[in-house]
Design an enzyme around this catalytic site. Structure first.
Site, PDB file in Angstrom:
ATOM      1  N   HIS A  92       0.840  -1.135  -0.147  1.00 15.90           N
ATOM      2  CA  HIS A  92      -0.063   0.150  -0.170  1.00 15.90           C
ATOM      3  C   HIS A  92       0.845   1.246   0.066  1.00 15.90           C
ATOM      4  O   HIS A  92       0.905   2.150   1.135  1.00 15.90           O
ATOM      5  CB  HIS A  92      -0.813  -0.100   1.305  1.00 15.90           C
ATOM      6  CG  HIS A  92      -2.067   0.658   1.385  1.00 15.90           C
ATOM      7  ND1 HIS A  92      -2.190   2.299   1.137  1.00 15.90           N
ATOM      8  CD2 HIS A  92      -3.419   0.644   1.487  1.00 15.90           C
ATOM      9  CE1 HIS A  92      -3.213   2.633   1.413  1.00 15.90           C
ATOM     10  NE2 HIS A  92      -4.130   1.771   1.462  1.00 15.90           N
ATOM     11  N   GLU A 117      -0.695   1.108  -5.618  1.00 12.08           N
ATOM     12  CA  GLU A 117      -0.493  -0.143  -4.539  1.00 12.08           C
ATOM     13  C   GLU A 117      -0.194  -1.493  -5.573  1.00 12.08           C
ATOM     14  O   GLU A 117      -1.382  -1.607  -6.315  1.00 12.08           O
ATOM     15  CB  GLU A 117      -1.462  -0.213  -3.544  1.00 12.08           C
ATOM     16  CG  GLU A 117      -1.922   1.203  -2.930  1.00 12.08           C
ATOM     17  CD  GLU A 117      -3.312   1.146  -2.127  1.00 12.08           C
ATOM     18  OE1 GLU A 117      -3.580  -0.131  -1.773  1.00 12.08           O
ATOM     19  OE2 GLU A 117      -3.744   2.068  -1.943  1.00 12.08           O
TER      20      GLU A 117
END
Ligand code: BG6
Length: 314
Positions: A167, A271
């Site tokens: 992330h 991500e």
């Protein structure tokens, strides 16, 4: 030896949490907290920070650190009884002193191997046996490489199914000056519209409102061009077919306790992920997912608005 030259150093970070500092000879560096196995800093050889970490980030369990590179495992998103984005990002990882060899060896001396195994408490929430090995390495040119190896260690013949994401919060000068190249014309699931499937338009992606999209079956390279900073981030990924693009914009920013009201202007999450098709491992099987980040001055790329040239010239 001066501490500046130690390639790997274990020390105390914010709130006494343990962190590992990686340093390359030319001056680049990275920091990894054992809490979350989370990269919280990546600096180039001029000492400029390349990742975003919120000034309001809470470095205290059980809250995941807002920024850097949280690891989403065993799930990306919010399904069933597991917490949003899984629990790997709020567990304390250990240093893996004797990892099994990698197929290709890291040329850098600045790397750390971490490991996460389920505790008895974790087994109650998610009854699966696994070993999750994470290598974070800083290349001689300042590139940041993360390699995850997840093995199903079940002795009861149980399959292991999970979704995953790095992330990554990139630091950008001004979100309205940023464009993402490499995701044009692809299909995405829109998290803001019940995960409905749409097809992206043909131009590079720019930002003028909240975005929360899961692009599926993406190419192995994606570029983020920051015009004001004259910097291009290049993400190279392997084993991670999807790419999530997220910016909370003003309203969501205000609703998050660990995020400054205006900070959405200075960050963008892109991500590398495996979300659409979960990964399933039989007992004894191992999965590998890798992302390599580099930051290059945009002036290196003569045709900086042409995605092909951006991707070739790093
Ligand atoms: C993104 C998701 O990856 O993470 C968003 O697509 C989510 O839906 C965001 O809001 C932040 O999640 P969290 O749990 O770290 O606040």
């Amino acid at each position: 030896m001066s501490s500046e030259r130690v390639p790997v150093e274990l020390c105390k970070g914010i709130n006494g949490l343990e962190k590992v500092v990686l340093r390359e000879v030319r001056g680049s560096s990275a920091e990894v907290y054992l809490y979350g196995g989370q990269v919280t800093s990546w600096k180039n050889d001029h000492g400029e920070e390349l990742l975003f970490v919120s000034s309001k980030a809470i470095f205290k369990p059980p809250k995941a650190i807002r920024g850097g590179i949280p690891i989403c495992f065993p799930q990306f998103g919010n399904h069933g009884s597991l917490e949003q984005h899984g629990f790997a990002r709020n567990r304390v990882w250990s240093i893996d002193v004797d990892p099994p060899p990698f197929p290709t060896n890291t040329s850098s001396r600045a790397f750390i191997d971490l490991i996460l195994k389920p505790s008895e408490e974790d087994m109650k929430i998610w009854p699966h046996s696994y070993e999750f090995r994470l290598r974070v390495a800083l290349g001689p040119g300042g590139d940041l490489m993360l390699t995850s190896r997840i093995r199903n260690t079940s002795t009861e013949g149980k399959p292991l199914t999970f979704t995953f994401a790095y992330h990554t919060y990139f630091s950008v000068s001004d979100i309205s000056e940023v464009r993402v190249e490499g995701l044009e014309t692809l299909d995405y699931l829109d998290n803001l519209q019940n995960k409905e499937r749409f097809t992206e338009q043909g131009d590079a992606i720019t930002f003028e409102s909240e975005v929360d999209k899961i692009y599926v079956s993406t190419p192995t390279k994606i570029a983020i061009l920051d015009h004001e900073k004259k910097r291009t981030f290049v993400i190279r990924k392997d084993g991670l077919p999807d790419a999530v693009v997220w910016n909370p914009w003003d309203k969501k920013a205000k609703a998050m306790a660990d995020f400054g009201d205006d900070e959405y202007k200075h960050m963008l999450c892109v991500e590398a992920a495996a979300v659409e098709k979960p990964i399933t491992l039989k007992p004894g099987e191992e999965w590998r997912g890798r992302q390599e980040l580099s930051a290059v001055p945009s002036s290196y790329c003569s045709g900086q608005l042409d995605p092909q040239k951006v991707l070739q010239c790093s």
